[in-house]
Write a protein that holds these residues in place. Sequence first.
Motif, mmCIF file in Angstrom:
data_model
loop_
_atom_site.group_PDB
_atom_site.id
_atom_site.type_symbol
_atom_site.label_atom_id
_atom_site.label_comp_id
_atom_site.label_asym_id
_atom_site.label_seq_id
_atom_site.Cartn_x
_atom_site.Cartn_y
_atom_site.Cartn_z
ATOM 1 N N GLY A 37 -1.629 19.547 29.605
ATOM 2 C CA GLY A 37 -2.620 20.138 28.710
ATOM 3 C C GLY A 37 -2.034 20.908 27.531
ATOM 4 N N ASP A 38 -0.799 21.401 27.677
ATOM 5 C CA ASP A 38 -0.207 22.210 26.615
ATOM 6 C C ASP A 38 0.589 21.395 25.596
ATOM 7 O OD1 ASP A 38 -1.222 24.462 27.783
ATOM 8 O OD2 ASP A 38 0.540 24.804 29.045
ATOM 9 N N ALA A 39 0.501 20.084 25.671
ATOM 10 C CA ALA A 39 1.253 19.237 24.729
ATOM 11 C C ALA A 39 0.984 19.662 23.284
ATOM 12 C CB ALA A 39 0.851 17.781 24.921
ATOM 13 N N ALA A 40 2.042 19.645 22.461
ATOM 14 C CA ALA A 40 1.895 20.076 21.070
ATOM 15 C C ALA A 40 1.729 18.864 20.155
ATOM 16 C CB ALA A 40 3.130 20.869 20.647
ATOM 17 N N ALA A 61 0.836 -1.203 0.000
ATOM 18 C CA ALA A 61 0.000 0.000 0.000
ATOM 19 C C ALA A 61 0.870 1.251 0.000
ATOM 20 C CB ALA A 61 -0.908 0.002 1.221
ATOM 21 N N GLU A 62 0.319 2.317 -0.566
ATOM 22 C CA GLU A 62 1.063 3.574 -0.620
ATOM 23 C C GLU A 62 1.161 4.184 0.783
ATOM 24 O OE1 GLU A 62 0.135 6.161 -4.032
ATOM 25 O OE2 GLU A 62 -0.268 7.680 -2.479
ATOM 26 N N GLU A 63 0.122 3.971 1.574
ATOM 27 C CA GLU A 63 0.055 4.594 2.899
ATOM 28 C C GLU A 63 -0.937 3.838 3.764
ATOM 29 O OE1 GLU A 63 -0.538 8.846 2.554
ATOM 30 O OE2 GLU A 63 -1.391 8.962 4.567
ATOM 31 N N CYS A 64 -0.719 3.915 5.059
ATOM 32 C CA CYS A 64 -1.700 3.357 5.996
ATOM 33 C C CYS A 64 -2.202 4.482 6.880
ATOM 34 C CB CYS A 64 -1.050 2.256 6.845
ATOM 35 S SG CYS A 64 -2.209 1.467 7.973
ATOM 36 N N GLU A 65 -3.496 4.767 6.766
ATOM 37 C CA GLU A 65 -4.066 5.836 7.603
ATOM 38 C C GLU A 65 -4.682 5.210 8.844
ATOM 39 O OE1 GLU A 65 -5.382 9.288 4.504
ATOM 40 O OE2 GLU A 65 -6.855 7.732 4.880
ATOM 41 N N ILE A 66 -4.302 5.731 10.000
ATOM 42 C CA ILE A 66 -4.839 5.231 11.269
ATOM 43 C C ILE A 66 -5.810 6.287 11.788
ATOM 44 C CG2 ILE A 66 -4.249 4.530 13.645
ATOM 45 C CD1 ILE A 66 -2.918 2.611 11.779
ATOM 46 N N TYR A 67 -7.097 5.992 11.696
ATOM 47 C CA TYR A 67 -8.102 6.956 12.160
ATOM 48 C C TYR A 67 -8.453 6.710 13.615
ATOM 49 C CZ TYR A 67 -8.740 8.710 7.483
ATOM 50 O OH TYR A 67 -8.525 9.305 6.275
ATOM 51 N N THR A 68 -8.420 7.813 14.382
ATOM 52 C CA THR A 68 -8.631 7.672 15.819
ATOM 53 C C THR A 68 -9.429 8.869 16.327
ATOM 54 O OG1 THR A 68 -7.421 7.544 17.911
ATOM 55 C CG2 THR A 68 -6.265 8.587 16.104
ATOM 56 N N ASP A 69 -9.545 9.019 17.647
ATOM 57 C CA ASP A 69 -10.344 10.119 18.180
ATOM 58 C C ASP A 69 -9.483 11.291 18.653
ATOM 59 O OD1 ASP A 69 -9.284 8.668 20.232
ATOM 60 O OD2 ASP A 69 -11.069 8.733 21.501
ATOM 61 N N VAL A 70 -8.191 11.247 18.350
ATOM 62 C CA VAL A 70 -7.335 12.407 18.649
ATOM 63 C C VAL A 70 -6.735 12.921 17.340
ATOM 64 C CG1 VAL A 70 -6.789 11.774 21.030
ATOM 65 C CG2 VAL A 70 -5.375 10.874 19.184
ATOM 66 N N THR A 107 3.350 15.492 21.749
ATOM 67 C CA THR A 107 4.650 15.406 22.419
ATOM 68 C C THR A 107 4.548 14.631 23.728
ATOM 69 O OG1 THR A 107 4.177 17.569 23.370
ATOM 70 C CG2 THR A 107 5.634 17.520 21.430
ATOM 71 N N THR A 108 3.377 14.695 24.358
ATOM 72 C CA THR A 108 3.110 13.855 25.524
ATOM 73 C C THR A 108 1.605 13.739 25.659
ATOM 74 O OG1 THR A 108 3.782 13.422 27.812
ATOM 75 C CG2 THR A 108 3.017 15.652 27.329
ATOM 76 N N ASP A 109 1.124 12.928 26.578
ATOM 77 C CA ASP A 109 -0.317 12.731 26.741
ATOM 78 C C ASP A 109 -0.989 14.039 27.186
ATOM 79 O OD1 ASP A 109 -2.864 12.048 27.511
ATOM 80 O OD2 ASP A 109 -2.257 10.190 28.519
ATOM 81 N N PRO A 110 -1.855 14.628 26.333
ATOM 82 C CA PRO A 110 -2.477 15.918 26.673
ATOM 83 C C PRO A 110 -3.334 15.851 27.938
ATOM 84 C CG PRO A 110 -2.872 15.351 24.368
ATOM 85 C CD PRO A 110 -2.290 14.134 25.014
ATOM 86 N N ARG A 111 -3.722 14.651 28.354
ATOM 87 C CA ARG A 111 -4.496 14.557 29.595
ATOM 88 C C ARG A 111 -3.604 14.798 30.813
ATOM 89 N NH1 ARG A 111 -6.830 8.825 28.174
ATOM 90 N NH2 ARG A 111 -4.647 8.814 27.614
#
Length: 413
Positions: free
Chosen positions: A187-190, A166-175, A180-184
């Motif tokens: 909160g300011d994670a980029a 495949a040319e690409e694998c798209e992983i669809y999620t809820d984020v 850079t780190t877990d936003p939970r």
Amino acid sequence: MAIIIQKFGGTSVADADKIKQAARRVIKATKKGYQVVVVASARGKQTDQLIADAHELNPNPPERELDQLLSTGEQQTVSLFAMALEAMGYKAISFTGAQIRMVTDSVHTKARIISIDSKRIHKELDEGKIVLVAGYQGIDKNGNVTTLGRGGSDTSAMALATALKAEECEIYTDVDGIYTTDPRLFGDAAKMERISYDEMLELSSLGANVMHTRAVEFGKKYDVKIHVRNSLKEDKGTIVTHEVPRMEDVVVSGATLQKELAKVDLINVDNKPGNAAKVFSHLAKAKVIINDIVQTEVSTEKANLSFTVDAAELKAAKETVEKIKDEVNCQNIFIRDDIAEVSVVGVGMRTHYGVADKLFSALAEAKVNIDSITTSEIRISCIVDKGQSKKALRAVCRAFELDKPAEQRKQTS
Ligand code: ASP
Ligand code: MG
């Protein structure tokens, strides 16, 4: 015609509306001229529910039957998804892992993929159909259904991406992508635009929980581009790809906090050839997955041997070391499950100095005590008290400016 894999996680197919939304994504890709293979997870929390159902009837369900049961969650999603596509006027066909001969080894609940028969998929694609494959599952050579471990649909998707070139694998999620780190926790994670396979591997094995680690391994081995993105938005997410030189300019790309962790110390074992081998071959036989290992010589006769495991593996690890304690002449076993691990990851560490200094200084300023330290070429991890771990992570994120996009950080010394 180019093939694209679109993988939808549980939250992206949680109900009928979400499935329709996902189906529109798929149609869009077909309109762009792609042959599309969809890999889907079980809807919402269905896998958890199935596990609970099993335990209600048997506190120790046979693993073969558990796999047989758990695989049905994904099977439901893909047939419903195919029906949704048909209702929208598109030809679609769904398959279980067994039907496309996704052959795995026989290690139930954490099987590994051996091969995939892609002929049938190509045939259906060439007939103009959208192909849907149930994630997380396969079949062993004796015809038993297996599952690939929690979160394993990512690995199904990447294995298919590899087999189908495949040319690409798209992983669809809820984020929106990989942060850079877990936003939970910070909160300011980029959000990151790009990340290398190696960094992603470190982050996911440190429990970043965005992608199944083995899926990333597939990507790295076969250089398949991965795009992690939000199923409800059009925006670009995060591209996981091979390293490009510019990536090394960023010293630290991400930080993680692993809280479900335990440490086992074997104090004063005999310092002689073969002892470490003995300990770890027993642990391997008990199928315990080890995170980090540290051995230090305390005298010419004695050494301390420590290792960390996921909290879920502690029981098996403890039983194993207790059994061989005398064999290696271990004076004392010391176990801690009130610990957590804060890590920083970045390919730039290979070529820049001062990372350890900055990390330890940040923890010192936050008055966090470091229990032990381990490193790899692109990672530094510190074990700290669980009670101080969130504070520790935040201090580290501030020190490495993980609230800013990569190009704006001034991390280099
Ligand atoms: N449904 C499985 C799980 O919840 C596999 C997956 O979602 O990737 O772990
Ligand atoms: Mg997942």
